[in-house]
Motif scaffolding. Structure first.
Motif: not given
Length: 305
Positions: A253-260
């Motif tokens: 469940n680890s992500y941020n806007d960069v990931t998206l």
């Protein structure tokens, strides 16, 4: 959202369920709202998903999933999303899964593992570790995963935020060596093989991205590191099944806007979180998922009443 299953050659591990429990969960969902993966994807594209619509997802490309859970899917003529990390299909051995197997099968209880692990952390990092633990509040960490005990949370915080990857590996590999744990023999029984992915794809299941090496804290990686994780993942899936993935789920469940942004640039149209947290803005790459542990707990509560 499903991960580990036990039965046959697959032992009970922390959080695993058996075939009958899996079927119990499927039966608890209103049949008209339990969709196969392709139908879910099509309804998402046409913006025709209804409230209550559900689908089945598996993370991590585990062999137990196809050997224990898939026969039940076949029984109900259901197809699922299978989110895979790909390094394991190209000579890699994912230590995260090996560590999980070790800590849940080589000790009388998971708490005995935690006791030994925390002793090692104290031995190696002394006051720094004790200070970090004195400030840590388990009730404020992983609040969307109520099935985790305080010890589970302390362990995951220590692994993901206190220790570096190298220091965590050093502790775990040392413990495994002390236990004479046969890593190579166990690894062969943990993951799907290429033939399984081809079979699943040919039968109408959907294979999606889950990174190449399954970092536990993707959001901490640099832009370049995240690009490498997902571009390699997508390219390798294409080489394995002949089809470029358009779906993904976020490891741990680890992500941020960069990931998206990276996933969008790679052509990923649909993505899943690993919890049901309410977000102010939820994109098409952040569909919520309910962990099977929470569903079972709800079902047991209903049966008790």
């Amino acid at each position: 959202m499903f991960h580990h299953f036990h039965g046959g050659d697959h032992p009970v591990v922390q959080g695993s369920i058996d075939q009958s429990e899996f079927e119990q969960i499927l039966q608890a969902v209103d049949a008209k709202h339990l969709l196969s993966a392709q139908e879910w994807l099509e309804r998402h594209a046409s913006k025709s998903l209804c409230s209550g619509d559900s689908c089945i997802t598996f993370d991590d490309a585990l062999l137990c999933q196809i050997e224990i859970a898939k026969p039940i899917l076949d029984k109900y003529n259901l197809k699922a999303f299978w989110f895979i990390y790909t390094s394991i299909f190209f000579g890699g051995v994912d230590r995260l899964e090996l560590y999980r197997y070790y800590r849940t099968t080589c000790f009388v209880s998971i708490d005995q593992f935690y006791l030994k692990f925390f002793e090692k952390c104290t031995e190696l990092h002394g006051k720094k570790f004790k200070d970090a633990m004195s400030k840590f509040r388990p009730n404020e960490y992983l609040t969307n995963s109520p099935f985790y005990t305080d010890e589970d949370k302390i362990f995951r915080f220590t692994r993901d935020h206190f220790l570096s990857v190298e220091k965590y590996d050093a502790i775990m590999l040392g413990m495994m060596q002390d236990s004479n744990f046969e890593r190579e023999a166990i690894a062969d029984r943990l993951w799907l093989k290429k033939k399984h992915l081809v079979q699943l794809h040919n039968e109408g299941h959907i294979i999606g991205c889950h990174s190449d090496n399954h970092p536990t804290v993707m959001a901490k990686l640099s832009y370049a590191e995240q690009v490498k994780e997902y571009s390699q993942n997508a390219k390798r899936i294409k080489s394995l099944i002949g089809f470029y993935p358009t779906t993904a789920s976020h490891p741990c469940n680890s992500y941020n806007d960069v990931t998206l942004g990276i996933l969008s640039q790679l052509g990923i149209k649909l993505g899943f979180r690993a919890d049901t947290a309410s977000l102010e803005v939820r994109t098409s790459l952040e569909y919520p998922r309910e962990d099977h542990a929470n569903i079972l707990e709800m079902l047991r509560g209903k049966n008790a009443n």
